[in-house]
Design an enzyme around this catalytic site. Sequence first.
Site, PDB file in Angstrom:
ATOM      1  N   HIS A 159       0.834  -1.208   0.000  1.00 26.34           N
ATOM      2  CA  HIS A 159       0.000   0.000   0.000  1.00 26.34           C
ATOM      3  C   HIS A 159       0.870   1.260   0.000  1.00 26.34           C
ATOM      4  O   HIS A 159       0.588   2.226  -0.728  1.00 26.34           O
ATOM      5  CB  HIS A 159      -0.916   0.010   1.218  1.00 26.34           C
ATOM      6  N   TYR A 176      -9.477   4.520   2.617  1.00 21.49           N
ATOM      7  CA  TYR A 176     -10.073   3.401   3.341  1.00 21.49           C
ATOM      8  C   TYR A 176     -11.569   3.562   3.567  1.00 21.49           C
ATOM      9  O   TYR A 176     -12.300   2.575   3.654  1.00 21.49           O
ATOM     10  CB  TYR A 176      -9.335   3.169   4.663  1.00 21.49           C
ATOM     11  N   GLU A 229       0.903   1.857   8.185  1.00 19.76           N
ATOM     12  CA  GLU A 229       1.406   2.520   6.977  1.00 19.76           C
ATOM     13  C   GLU A 229       1.989   3.889   7.287  1.00 19.76           C
ATOM     14  O   GLU A 229       3.001   4.282   6.692  1.00 19.76           O
ATOM     15  CB  GLU A 229       0.277   2.596   5.936  1.00 19.76           C
ATOM     16  N   GLY A 233      14.060 -16.792 -13.819  1.00 20.53           N
ATOM     17  CA  GLY A 233      13.788 -15.580 -14.580  1.00 20.53           C
ATOM     18  C   GLY A 233      14.289 -14.326 -13.893  1.00 20.53           C
ATOM     19  O   GLY A 233      15.393 -14.273 -13.351  1.00 20.53           O
ATOM     20  N   PRO A 288      16.688  -9.916  -6.568  1.00 24.83           N
ATOM     21  CA  PRO A 288      17.042  -9.770  -5.153  1.00 24.83           C
ATOM     22  C   PRO A 288      18.241 -10.613  -4.743  1.00 24.83           C
ATOM     23  O   PRO A 288      18.913 -10.310  -3.747  1.00 24.83           O
ATOM     24  CB  PRO A 288      15.776 -10.202  -4.402  1.00 24.83           C
TER      25      PRO A 288
END
Length: 396
Positions: free
Chosen positions: A99, A109, A151, A287, A292
């Site tokens: 988010h 929200y 968040e 792939g 990472p």
Amino acid sequence: MASVKMGLPQEMSPKTIEVIKATAPVVAPKALEITTNFYAEMFTKRPDLFKFFNKANQATGIQPKTLAAAIVAYASHIDKLDAIAGFHASPVDVMCHKHCALDIQPEHYQVVHDELMGAVGRVLGDAVTPEIGSAWSESVLFLAKVLIDREEQLYAEAEKRSGGWRSFKPFEVVEIEQVSDGVKRFKFAPPKGEEQPAGGYDFEIGQFISVRIDPNGDGLTAPRHYTLTSSPGDKALECTIKRVESGVVSSYLHDKVKVGDVLDLCAPFGCFTPHESENKVVLISNGIGVTPMVNFSKKFKSRLALVAHVDSSPATHAYASKFEGCPTLFKYSSEGGRVSAEKLIEEIYAQSAVGDAPVDFYLCGSPGFQAGVEEVLKTKQGATVYSEAFKGHSDV
């Protein structure tokens, strides 16, 4: 806290928890119908919200299925939320990072609550009594409270880091490199006239940045997330992007973007990060899931038992040279056909010689590849798996 200012419930009443537990088994079989109805109605009323959602995930049904699964999980754990929230990389924490990477704000929200409750009413009809409706409403608002507060914490942490910022910020493309067939590395720095951060850009290994572009000129293309392949502390940010067939954003980046262009980037987020442990480490990818692993291989150098990667061919294998000096197992479908998950894990155990010792597996790739490998690793004693799937990418 933002949730307090919005008047959201800071806890759920015992009655709400009781009602949710009682009705969850009834709602679960209808969850996908509810979420499909929810998205259709919301986008009809608020087409501007497409800017937060990958339209391909809507077309394929991935987004409604993901939300339906989240609703079922939340309702199933309504009296034991500490099992899905409140710790690093929990299901709720992963959602919050995503988010933030989209720049979701508290006011969104209320829209979700109103449209979701509308969908519940339309799908379940008279089964939604005032008592049931009130309980589900409170539970949705309480979840909004949990997400909003977490968040805001993540936004604040991202802003305080060296080179950090909040929301989206313009960066200049200063370098583009073809690293393998269909894969390019993009390097970003502050636009001309802006200073680079003295301490470079700080982030956690494994995190991603979000790139926001507007190829259709309507402002409704959702940002895409790409793992950072630069290192924490570098004076520029780098991500590596595979051109996905029919991929609106990746195709635009590959075909249209050039050095000197300015794009909007969101601060780094993501939960696929190193865990503290003394165990040996095996990295497994396919792939573009290799991205990472570039930084993970540096982080785990002394504990690294093996770097395993599956790709179409050596020409499509990005960053193979980055793993020189590491024990490696590279498998290419062009040379021996597609390798099964069972055969791959068998070879990994044979080559790494980890036996039954505790091993931390870091797994990243396409959803099908990842699911198959995880299923096999579940049968292995001492295996702990940390994973992230890259949706939109095919198995090889």
